[in-house]
Design a protein around this motif. Structure first.
Motif, mmCIF file in Angstrom:
data_model
loop_
_atom_site.group_PDB
_atom_site.id
_atom_site.type_symbol
_atom_site.label_atom_id
_atom_site.label_comp_id
_atom_site.label_asym_id
_atom_site.label_seq_id
_atom_site.Cartn_x
_atom_site.Cartn_y
_atom_site.Cartn_z
ATOM 1 N N HIS A 147 0.807 -1.213 0.000
ATOM 2 C CA HIS A 147 0.000 0.000 0.000
ATOM 3 C C HIS A 147 0.847 1.274 0.000
ATOM 4 C CE1 HIS A 147 -3.097 -2.914 1.037
ATOM 5 N NE2 HIS A 147 -4.001 -1.994 0.788
ATOM 6 N N GLY A 148 2.153 1.135 -0.049
ATOM 7 C CA GLY A 148 3.022 2.295 -0.195
ATOM 8 C C GLY A 148 3.036 3.231 0.992
ATOM 9 N N VAL A 149 2.987 2.686 2.208
ATOM 10 C CA VAL A 149 3.048 3.528 3.398
ATOM 11 C C VAL A 149 4.292 3.193 4.204
ATOM 12 C CG1 VAL A 149 0.540 3.756 3.514
ATOM 13 C CG2 VAL A 149 1.655 1.956 4.828
ATOM 14 N N SER A 150 4.813 4.194 4.906
ATOM 15 C CA SER A 150 6.018 4.004 5.714
ATOM 16 C C SER A 150 5.632 3.543 7.121
ATOM 17 C CB SER A 150 6.804 5.318 5.791
ATOM 18 O OG SER A 150 6.013 6.338 6.383
ATOM 19 N N THR A 151 6.650 3.126 7.901
ATOM 20 C CA THR A 151 6.383 2.587 9.237
ATOM 21 C C THR A 151 7.393 3.134 10.249
ATOM 22 O OG1 THR A 151 7.686 0.645 8.608
ATOM 23 C CG2 THR A 151 5.301 0.444 8.482
ATOM 24 N N PRO A 152 7.221 4.354 10.723
ATOM 25 C CA PRO A 152 8.110 4.847 11.789
ATOM 26 C C PRO A 152 7.758 4.197 13.126
ATOM 27 C CG PRO A 152 6.448 6.503 11.266
ATOM 28 C CD PRO A 152 6.260 5.387 10.282
ATOM 29 N N TRP A 153 8.423 3.081 13.425
ATOM 30 C CA TRP A 153 8.111 2.285 14.611
ATOM 31 C C TRP A 153 8.363 3.059 15.896
ATOM 32 C CZ3 TRP A 153 6.044 -2.611 14.777
ATOM 33 C CH2 TRP A 153 5.959 -3.287 13.556
ATOM 34 N N GLN A 154 7.599 2.698 16.929
ATOM 35 C CA GLN A 154 7.780 3.265 18.262
ATOM 36 C C GLN A 154 7.889 2.129 19.271
ATOM 37 O OE1 GLN A 154 7.774 6.817 19.052
ATOM 38 N NE2 GLN A 154 8.129 6.800 16.847
ATOM 39 N N SER A 155 8.691 2.333 20.308
ATOM 40 C CA SER A 155 8.794 1.362 21.390
ATOM 41 C C SER A 155 7.648 1.552 22.376
ATOM 42 C CB SER A 155 10.126 1.519 22.136
ATOM 43 O OG SER A 155 11.207 1.262 21.283
ATOM 44 N N LEU A 156 7.251 0.467 23.006
ATOM 45 C CA LEU A 156 6.207 0.502 24.023
ATOM 46 C C LEU A 156 6.818 0.902 25.364
ATOM 47 C CD1 LEU A 156 3.200 -0.375 24.808
ATOM 48 C CD2 LEU A 156 4.279 -2.514 25.548
ATOM 49 N N TYR A 157 6.226 1.902 26.013
ATOM 50 C CA TYR A 157 6.673 2.301 27.344
ATOM 51 C C TYR A 157 5.811 1.653 28.433
ATOM 52 C CZ TYR A 157 9.654 5.772 25.109
ATOM 53 O OH TYR A 157 10.617 6.386 24.360
ATOM 54 N N HIS A 158 4.514 1.564 28.187
ATOM 55 C CA HIS A 158 3.606 0.953 29.148
ATOM 56 C C HIS A 158 2.333 0.571 28.404
ATOM 57 C CE1 HIS A 158 1.046 4.573 29.160
ATOM 58 N NE2 HIS A 158 2.184 5.263 29.150
ATOM 59 N N PRO A 159 1.560 -0.388 28.902
ATOM 60 C CA PRO A 159 1.845 -1.219 30.076
ATOM 61 C C PRO A 159 2.880 -2.297 29.754
ATOM 62 C CG PRO A 159 -0.250 -1.839 29.102
ATOM 63 C CD PRO A 159 0.210 -0.634 28.342
ATOM 64 N N GLU A 160 3.694 -2.633 30.732
ATOM 65 C CA GLU A 160 4.817 -3.546 30.519
ATOM 66 C C GLU A 160 4.370 -4.950 30.129
ATOM 67 O OE1 GLU A 160 8.700 -2.502 32.951
ATOM 68 O OE2 GLU A 160 7.023 -2.902 34.289
ATOM 69 N N TYR A 161 3.174 -5.362 30.549
ATOM 70 C CA TYR A 161 2.749 -6.738 30.257
ATOM 71 C C TYR A 161 2.398 -6.945 28.787
ATOM 72 C CZ TYR A 161 -1.726 -4.398 31.203
ATOM 73 O OH TYR A 161 -2.774 -3.510 31.226
ATOM 74 N N LEU A 162 2.428 -5.896 27.977
ATOM 75 C CA LEU A 162 2.255 -6.057 26.535
ATOM 76 C C LEU A 162 3.594 -6.117 25.803
ATOM 77 C CD1 LEU A 162 -0.782 -3.701 25.780
ATOM 78 C CD2 LEU A 162 -0.773 -6.163 26.188
ATOM 79 N N ASP A 163 4.673 -6.063 26.535
ATOM 80 C CA ASP A 163 6.019 -6.146 25.962
ATOM 81 C C ASP A 163 6.388 -7.620 25.802
ATOM 82 O OD1 ASP A 163 8.710 -6.129 25.361
ATOM 83 O OD2 ASP A 163 9.207 -4.561 26.809
ATOM 84 N N PRO A 164 6.580 -8.120 24.576
ATOM 85 C CA PRO A 164 6.879 -9.549 24.386
ATOM 86 C C PRO A 164 8.172 -9.990 25.038
ATOM 87 C CG PRO A 164 7.169 -8.321 22.334
ATOM 88 C CD PRO A 164 6.509 -7.389 23.298
ATOM 89 N N LEU A 165 9.079 -9.064 25.317
ATOM 90 C CA LEU A 165 10.319 -9.430 25.989
ATOM 91 C C LEU A 165 10.075 -9.888 27.424
ATOM 92 C CD1 LEU A 165 11.328 -7.412 23.659
ATOM 93 C CD2 LEU A 165 13.309 -7.063 25.129
ATOM 94 N N LYS A 166 8.904 -9.571 27.963
ATOM 95 C CA LYS A 166 8.644 -9.812 29.386
ATOM 96 C C LYS A 166 7.544 -10.840 29.606
ATOM 97 C CE LYS A 166 10.202 -5.127 30.354
ATOM 98 N NZ LYS A 166 9.872 -3.785 30.899
#
Length: 368
Positions: free
Chosen positions: A271-290
């Motif tokens: 679809h020709g759109v860009s993706t400026p990703w952002q890191s998750l700050y909260h809630p922590e339980y949605l962070d896959p690293l945790k």
């Protein structure tokens, strides 16, 4: 050095005034009781400017950027890029000429996204039966007059929210800012553009950038961005592209897309759109690293797969490479119980008619 104390303006929905969105919200003042000039020229603001001129981040006001720069870029980078010729030694302690503007009038929003809350979305406040203030704030005219007076300096305006397309105050704002300045939005884009008055004004402008807030496609989009309609998002993105505007999505890396990056990136490329990703700050339980070793392995395998692609742009690759590196460095934390509690509350209390998590993410459900 940071140009923001001399060249930035940020106002949050409570009326707290800052010179960047990272600054301490309790330091400078509030427009419900003070004038914009008295804050921006006041003693605290002068102290911050003096500290930066001496080559020292202010111990309190600048602490969020100091913390962020331990891991990468900060808000300071944005302001300095917007003011490449700024010289603090040539600016006074009371000078303020806004170049980058970020004004969030109120929290009016039509969605209750799964990781948002009542402080940022009126829809969440309504669901939780918490009173919220909508409509124009008492300082609305004062701020617009200040911007009109300083129009010669304004280069970029960020429209955020709540949902900026639903904030009537943005109609007047778009009238007082320069016609040739850059306007960037972070929007859920879940509105009827054919009748939206803010969009009608934006469609007349040339320099508009759209950052559409979503992180999944199809049914998974509608689960996370509750209240949104995926078919409407696709129609609206085509409308924006037909205007000649820049269009990108503004995804957060969370458990909701950690195992579905391939399908999201396939969609953005087609679809020709860009993706400026952002890191998750909260809630922590949605962070896959945790979320325990099984989920971490699934997420890392997905990252390895997308990083093998040859069509990633530099921004995507840099963010995703860092995400993969974080798995090797992260502490052994398991917040799976908190994630399960979150899913249960979403599905039984707030979004009771949504498709269930285990149907949309069976690969994760099997690990819970």
């Amino acid at each position: 050095m940071c140009a923001a104390p001399w060249r930035g303006l940020h106002i949050n929905p409570r009326g707290d005034i800052k010179t960047c969105c990272a600054g301490d919200p309790n330091m400078l003042g509030n427009l419900n009781t003070q004038s914009i000039e008295s804050v921006l020229q006041g003693p605290v603001m002068q102290e911050i400017r003096q500290s930066l001129r001496a080559g020292k981040p202010h111990a309190t006001y600048c602490q969020n950027c100091v913390q962020a720069e331990r891991y990468g870029r900060s808000e300071r980078d944005w302001h300095n890029r917007m003011n490449p010729d700024f010289d603090a030694n040539q600016a006074s302690d009371i000078e303020h000429a806004p170049v980058l503007i970020d004004i969030r009038w109120n929290t009016t929003c039509n969605l209750s996204c799964n990781y948002c809350n009542e402080h940022s979305s009126s829809r969440w406040a309504d669901l939780k039966k918490i009173p919220f203030q909508s409509g124009a704030r008492p300082y609305y005219e004062q701020v617009c007059e200040y911007l009109e007076h300083h129009g010669d300096s304004i280069k970029k305006v960020a429209l955020i929210g709540g949902e900026p397309l639903l904030l009537k105050e943005n109609e007047r704002l778009l009238d007082v800012i320069p016609a040739d300045c850059q306007v960037d939005l972070i929007t859920n884009l879940s509105v009827d553009l054919s009748t939206n008055r803010v969009f009608a004004k934006l469609a007349q402008r040339q320099r508009v950038g759209w950052n559409v807030s979503f992180d999944n496609i199809g049914d998974r989009f509608e689960f996370v961005r509750y209240g949104g309609d995926w078919s409407q998002i696709e129609r609206n993105i085509k409308t924006l592209q037909a205007c000649g505007h820049q269009v990108g999505i503004h995804p957060l890396y969370t458990i909701y897309n950690a195992t579905r990056l391939t399908e999201l990136l396939d969609w953005t490329k087609s679809h020709g759109v860009s993706t400026p990703w952002q890191s998750l700050y909260h809630p922590e339980y949605l962070d896959p690293l945790k979320l325990g070793p099984g989920i971490r392995q699934l997420a890392l395998a997905e990252l390895d797969q997308v990083l093998s692609r040859t069509d990633l742009d530099q921004g995507d690759r840099g963010f995703l490479q860092q995400a993969a590196a974080n798995y090797a460095q992260s502490a052994d934390i398991d917040l799976t119980a908190d994630l399960l509690a979150h899913i249960n509350q979403i599905e039984t209390e707030y979004h009771i008619d949504s498709t269930k998590f285990h149907e949309l993410w069976p690969e994760i459900s099997n690990m819970l």
